[in-house]
Design a protein around this motif. Sequence first.
Motif, mmCIF file in Angstrom:
data_model
loop_
_atom_site.group_PDB
_atom_site.id
_atom_site.type_symbol
_atom_site.label_atom_id
_atom_site.label_comp_id
_atom_site.label_asym_id
_atom_site.label_seq_id
_atom_site.Cartn_x
_atom_site.Cartn_y
_atom_site.Cartn_z
ATOM 1 N N ASP A 33 0.820 -1.210 0.000
ATOM 2 C CA ASP A 33 0.000 0.000 0.000
ATOM 3 C C ASP A 33 0.856 1.264 0.000
ATOM 4 O OD1 ASP A 33 -2.417 -1.440 0.049
ATOM 5 O OD2 ASP A 33 -2.276 -1.670 2.224
ATOM 6 N N GLU A 34 2.004 1.191 -0.640
ATOM 7 C CA GLU A 34 2.929 2.323 -0.705
ATOM 8 C C GLU A 34 3.153 2.707 -2.167
ATOM 9 O OE1 GLU A 34 7.675 2.965 0.035
ATOM 10 O OE2 GLU A 34 6.557 1.815 1.545
ATOM 11 N N TRP A 35 3.219 4.021 -2.416
ATOM 12 C CA TRP A 35 3.401 4.542 -3.768
ATOM 13 C C TRP A 35 4.607 5.480 -3.791
ATOM 14 C CZ3 TRP A 35 0.111 2.827 -7.571
ATOM 15 C CH2 TRP A 35 -1.048 2.158 -7.141
ATOM 16 N N SER A 36 5.381 5.429 -4.887
ATOM 17 C CA SER A 36 6.555 6.288 -5.001
ATOM 18 C C SER A 36 6.655 6.870 -6.409
ATOM 19 C CB SER A 36 7.839 5.517 -4.683
ATOM 20 O OG SER A 36 7.840 5.065 -3.341
ATOM 21 N N CYS A 37 7.260 8.064 -6.476
ATOM 22 C CA CYS A 37 7.400 8.758 -7.759
ATOM 23 C C CYS A 37 8.563 9.742 -7.661
ATOM 24 C CB CYS A 37 6.111 9.508 -8.090
ATOM 25 S SG CYS A 37 6.114 10.365 -9.690
ATOM 26 N N ALA A 38 9.282 9.930 -8.764
ATOM 27 C CA ALA A 38 10.273 10.999 -8.856
ATOM 28 C C ALA A 38 9.523 12.290 -9.127
ATOM 29 C CB ALA A 38 11.262 10.703 -9.979
ATOM 30 N N LEU A 39 9.576 13.209 -8.180
ATOM 31 C CA LEU A 39 8.757 14.403 -8.267
ATOM 32 C C LEU A 39 9.525 15.614 -7.741
ATOM 33 C CD1 LEU A 39 5.748 14.893 -9.122
ATOM 34 C CD2 LEU A 39 5.185 14.877 -6.700
ATOM 35 N N SER A 40 9.661 16.631 -8.577
ATOM 36 C CA SER A 40 10.320 17.876 -8.179
ATOM 37 C C SER A 40 11.686 17.628 -7.548
ATOM 38 C CB SER A 40 9.428 18.671 -7.214
ATOM 39 O OG SER A 40 8.243 19.067 -7.849
ATOM 40 N N GLY A 41 12.499 16.787 -8.219
ATOM 41 C CA GLY A 41 13.870 16.604 -7.793
ATOM 42 C C GLY A 41 14.095 15.686 -6.615
ATOM 43 N N GLY A 171 15.259 0.364 -3.254
ATOM 44 C CA GLY A 171 15.514 -1.043 -3.507
ATOM 45 C C GLY A 171 16.268 -1.204 -4.805
ATOM 46 N N GLU A 172 15.723 -1.996 -5.713
ATOM 47 C CA GLU A 172 16.351 -2.208 -7.016
ATOM 48 C C GLU A 172 15.763 -1.318 -8.100
ATOM 49 O OE1 GLU A 172 18.937 -4.249 -7.420
ATOM 50 O OE2 GLU A 172 18.850 -4.588 -5.247
ATOM 51 N N THR A 173 14.817 -0.455 -7.743
ATOM 52 C CA THR A 173 14.113 0.347 -8.745
ATOM 53 C C THR A 173 14.714 1.741 -8.863
ATOM 54 O OG1 THR A 173 12.054 -0.833 -8.242
ATOM 55 C CG2 THR A 173 11.871 1.229 -9.464
ATOM 56 N N PRO A 174 15.216 2.112 -10.055
ATOM 57 C CA PRO A 174 15.754 3.460 -10.254
ATOM 58 C C PRO A 174 14.631 4.457 -10.542
ATOM 59 C CG PRO A 174 16.040 2.178 -12.250
ATOM 60 C CD PRO A 174 15.423 1.251 -11.238
ATOM 61 N N TYR A 175 14.867 5.711 -10.177
ATOM 62 C CA TYR A 175 13.894 6.771 -10.409
ATOM 63 C C TYR A 175 14.573 7.925 -11.140
ATOM 64 C CZ TYR A 175 10.562 4.437 -7.343
ATOM 65 O OH TYR A 175 9.681 3.531 -6.797
ATOM 66 N N TYR A 176 13.851 8.489 -12.098
ATOM 67 C CA TYR A 176 14.374 9.565 -12.933
ATOM 68 C C TYR A 176 13.401 10.739 -12.936
ATOM 69 C CZ TYR A 176 17.363 5.869 -14.862
ATOM 70 O OH TYR A 176 18.256 4.838 -15.014
#
Length: 337
Positions: A33-41, A171-176
């Motif tokens: 139930d967790e969400w992540s995003c690359a946002l505003s640096g 974790g293993e997930t890159p964010y741009y």
Amino acid sequence: MEWKKLPVPLSELCLSSVLRCGQSFRWKSSGNDEWSCALSGRILSLKQDPTHLYYRAVFPSSAVVMKEEDNIKNEHGIKHENGVIVDDTVELIRDYFNLSVNLTELYEKWSSRDPHFKKKAPAFTGIRMLRQDPWENLVSFICSSNNNISRIGQMVENLCITFGTPLGQLGETPYYDFPPPSQLTPASVEGKLRNLGFGYRAKYIHQTAQIVAARGEDWLHGLRYVPYREAHEALLELQGVGPKVADCVCLMSLDKKESVPVDTHVWQIAMRDYKFGKGKHKSLTKATYLAIGDHFRELWGEEAGWAHSVRASIGFYRFYEWNADNLRLNRSYLQRT
């Protein structure tokens, strides 16, 4: 990093609904139930319980300002004072989710005007409009033409990986970060986008990036401060932007709450539930498109676009199927939309 929290009840914001209903295409499930995003640096992670929104932000190591006397925003758009990061994540969250708008009061207003809304909306509370960066929002909806949500998300992700700035990993997930217009203006961009599977949209994105870069990003943000019709017409000057894409951008990033994006699904709702047109509108022409928007603006008032988003989401979520562990998207429906 520890979680921090804001008092936000589910009736005002339901993350699982808002982040999956086709407004933004870069939020990823990053845990239970967790969400992540690359946002505003930064990499922003969110989760919630019935009364609070929990958040934490990871800033890239390159966010540090070298000169202590510089009180500026760096290339990531992150605020600094004397070389120290100013964590404005709460400000970002409040702005991004439009938390100054009382959604409960709006649901009550729309229910008093619309029996259909009153009957169906209580099961779909907490659906609100995001206030996204206009450039990201614009490019994302150029990608939406003749497309489905899963593929749009993949295209936007590939765009960020290829042209955006890496911010780090969870974790293993890159964010741009989302690439600015200047990154998409070189002549080689269209070919790269075609190789990534963007098809005819590659040309639209490249040409629109050139136009926006020439006018300056302030031009897009400046459309927040002009009337809806003026902003809508300005967006139609861009490549790959038709009336629906223009309305999506107006609604989801330019503060035009009266903007009602119309497609065949919305047209069918208008005819079936609201007796729109009484058989006069045989096809979704420009005149029909405008008439449907005006019909809903008269019914729901100045926040018609927000009300429309709830009604559209009700139809959208009928095509989800629950199982014991997760929510699985009905792919056959996505292929039709």
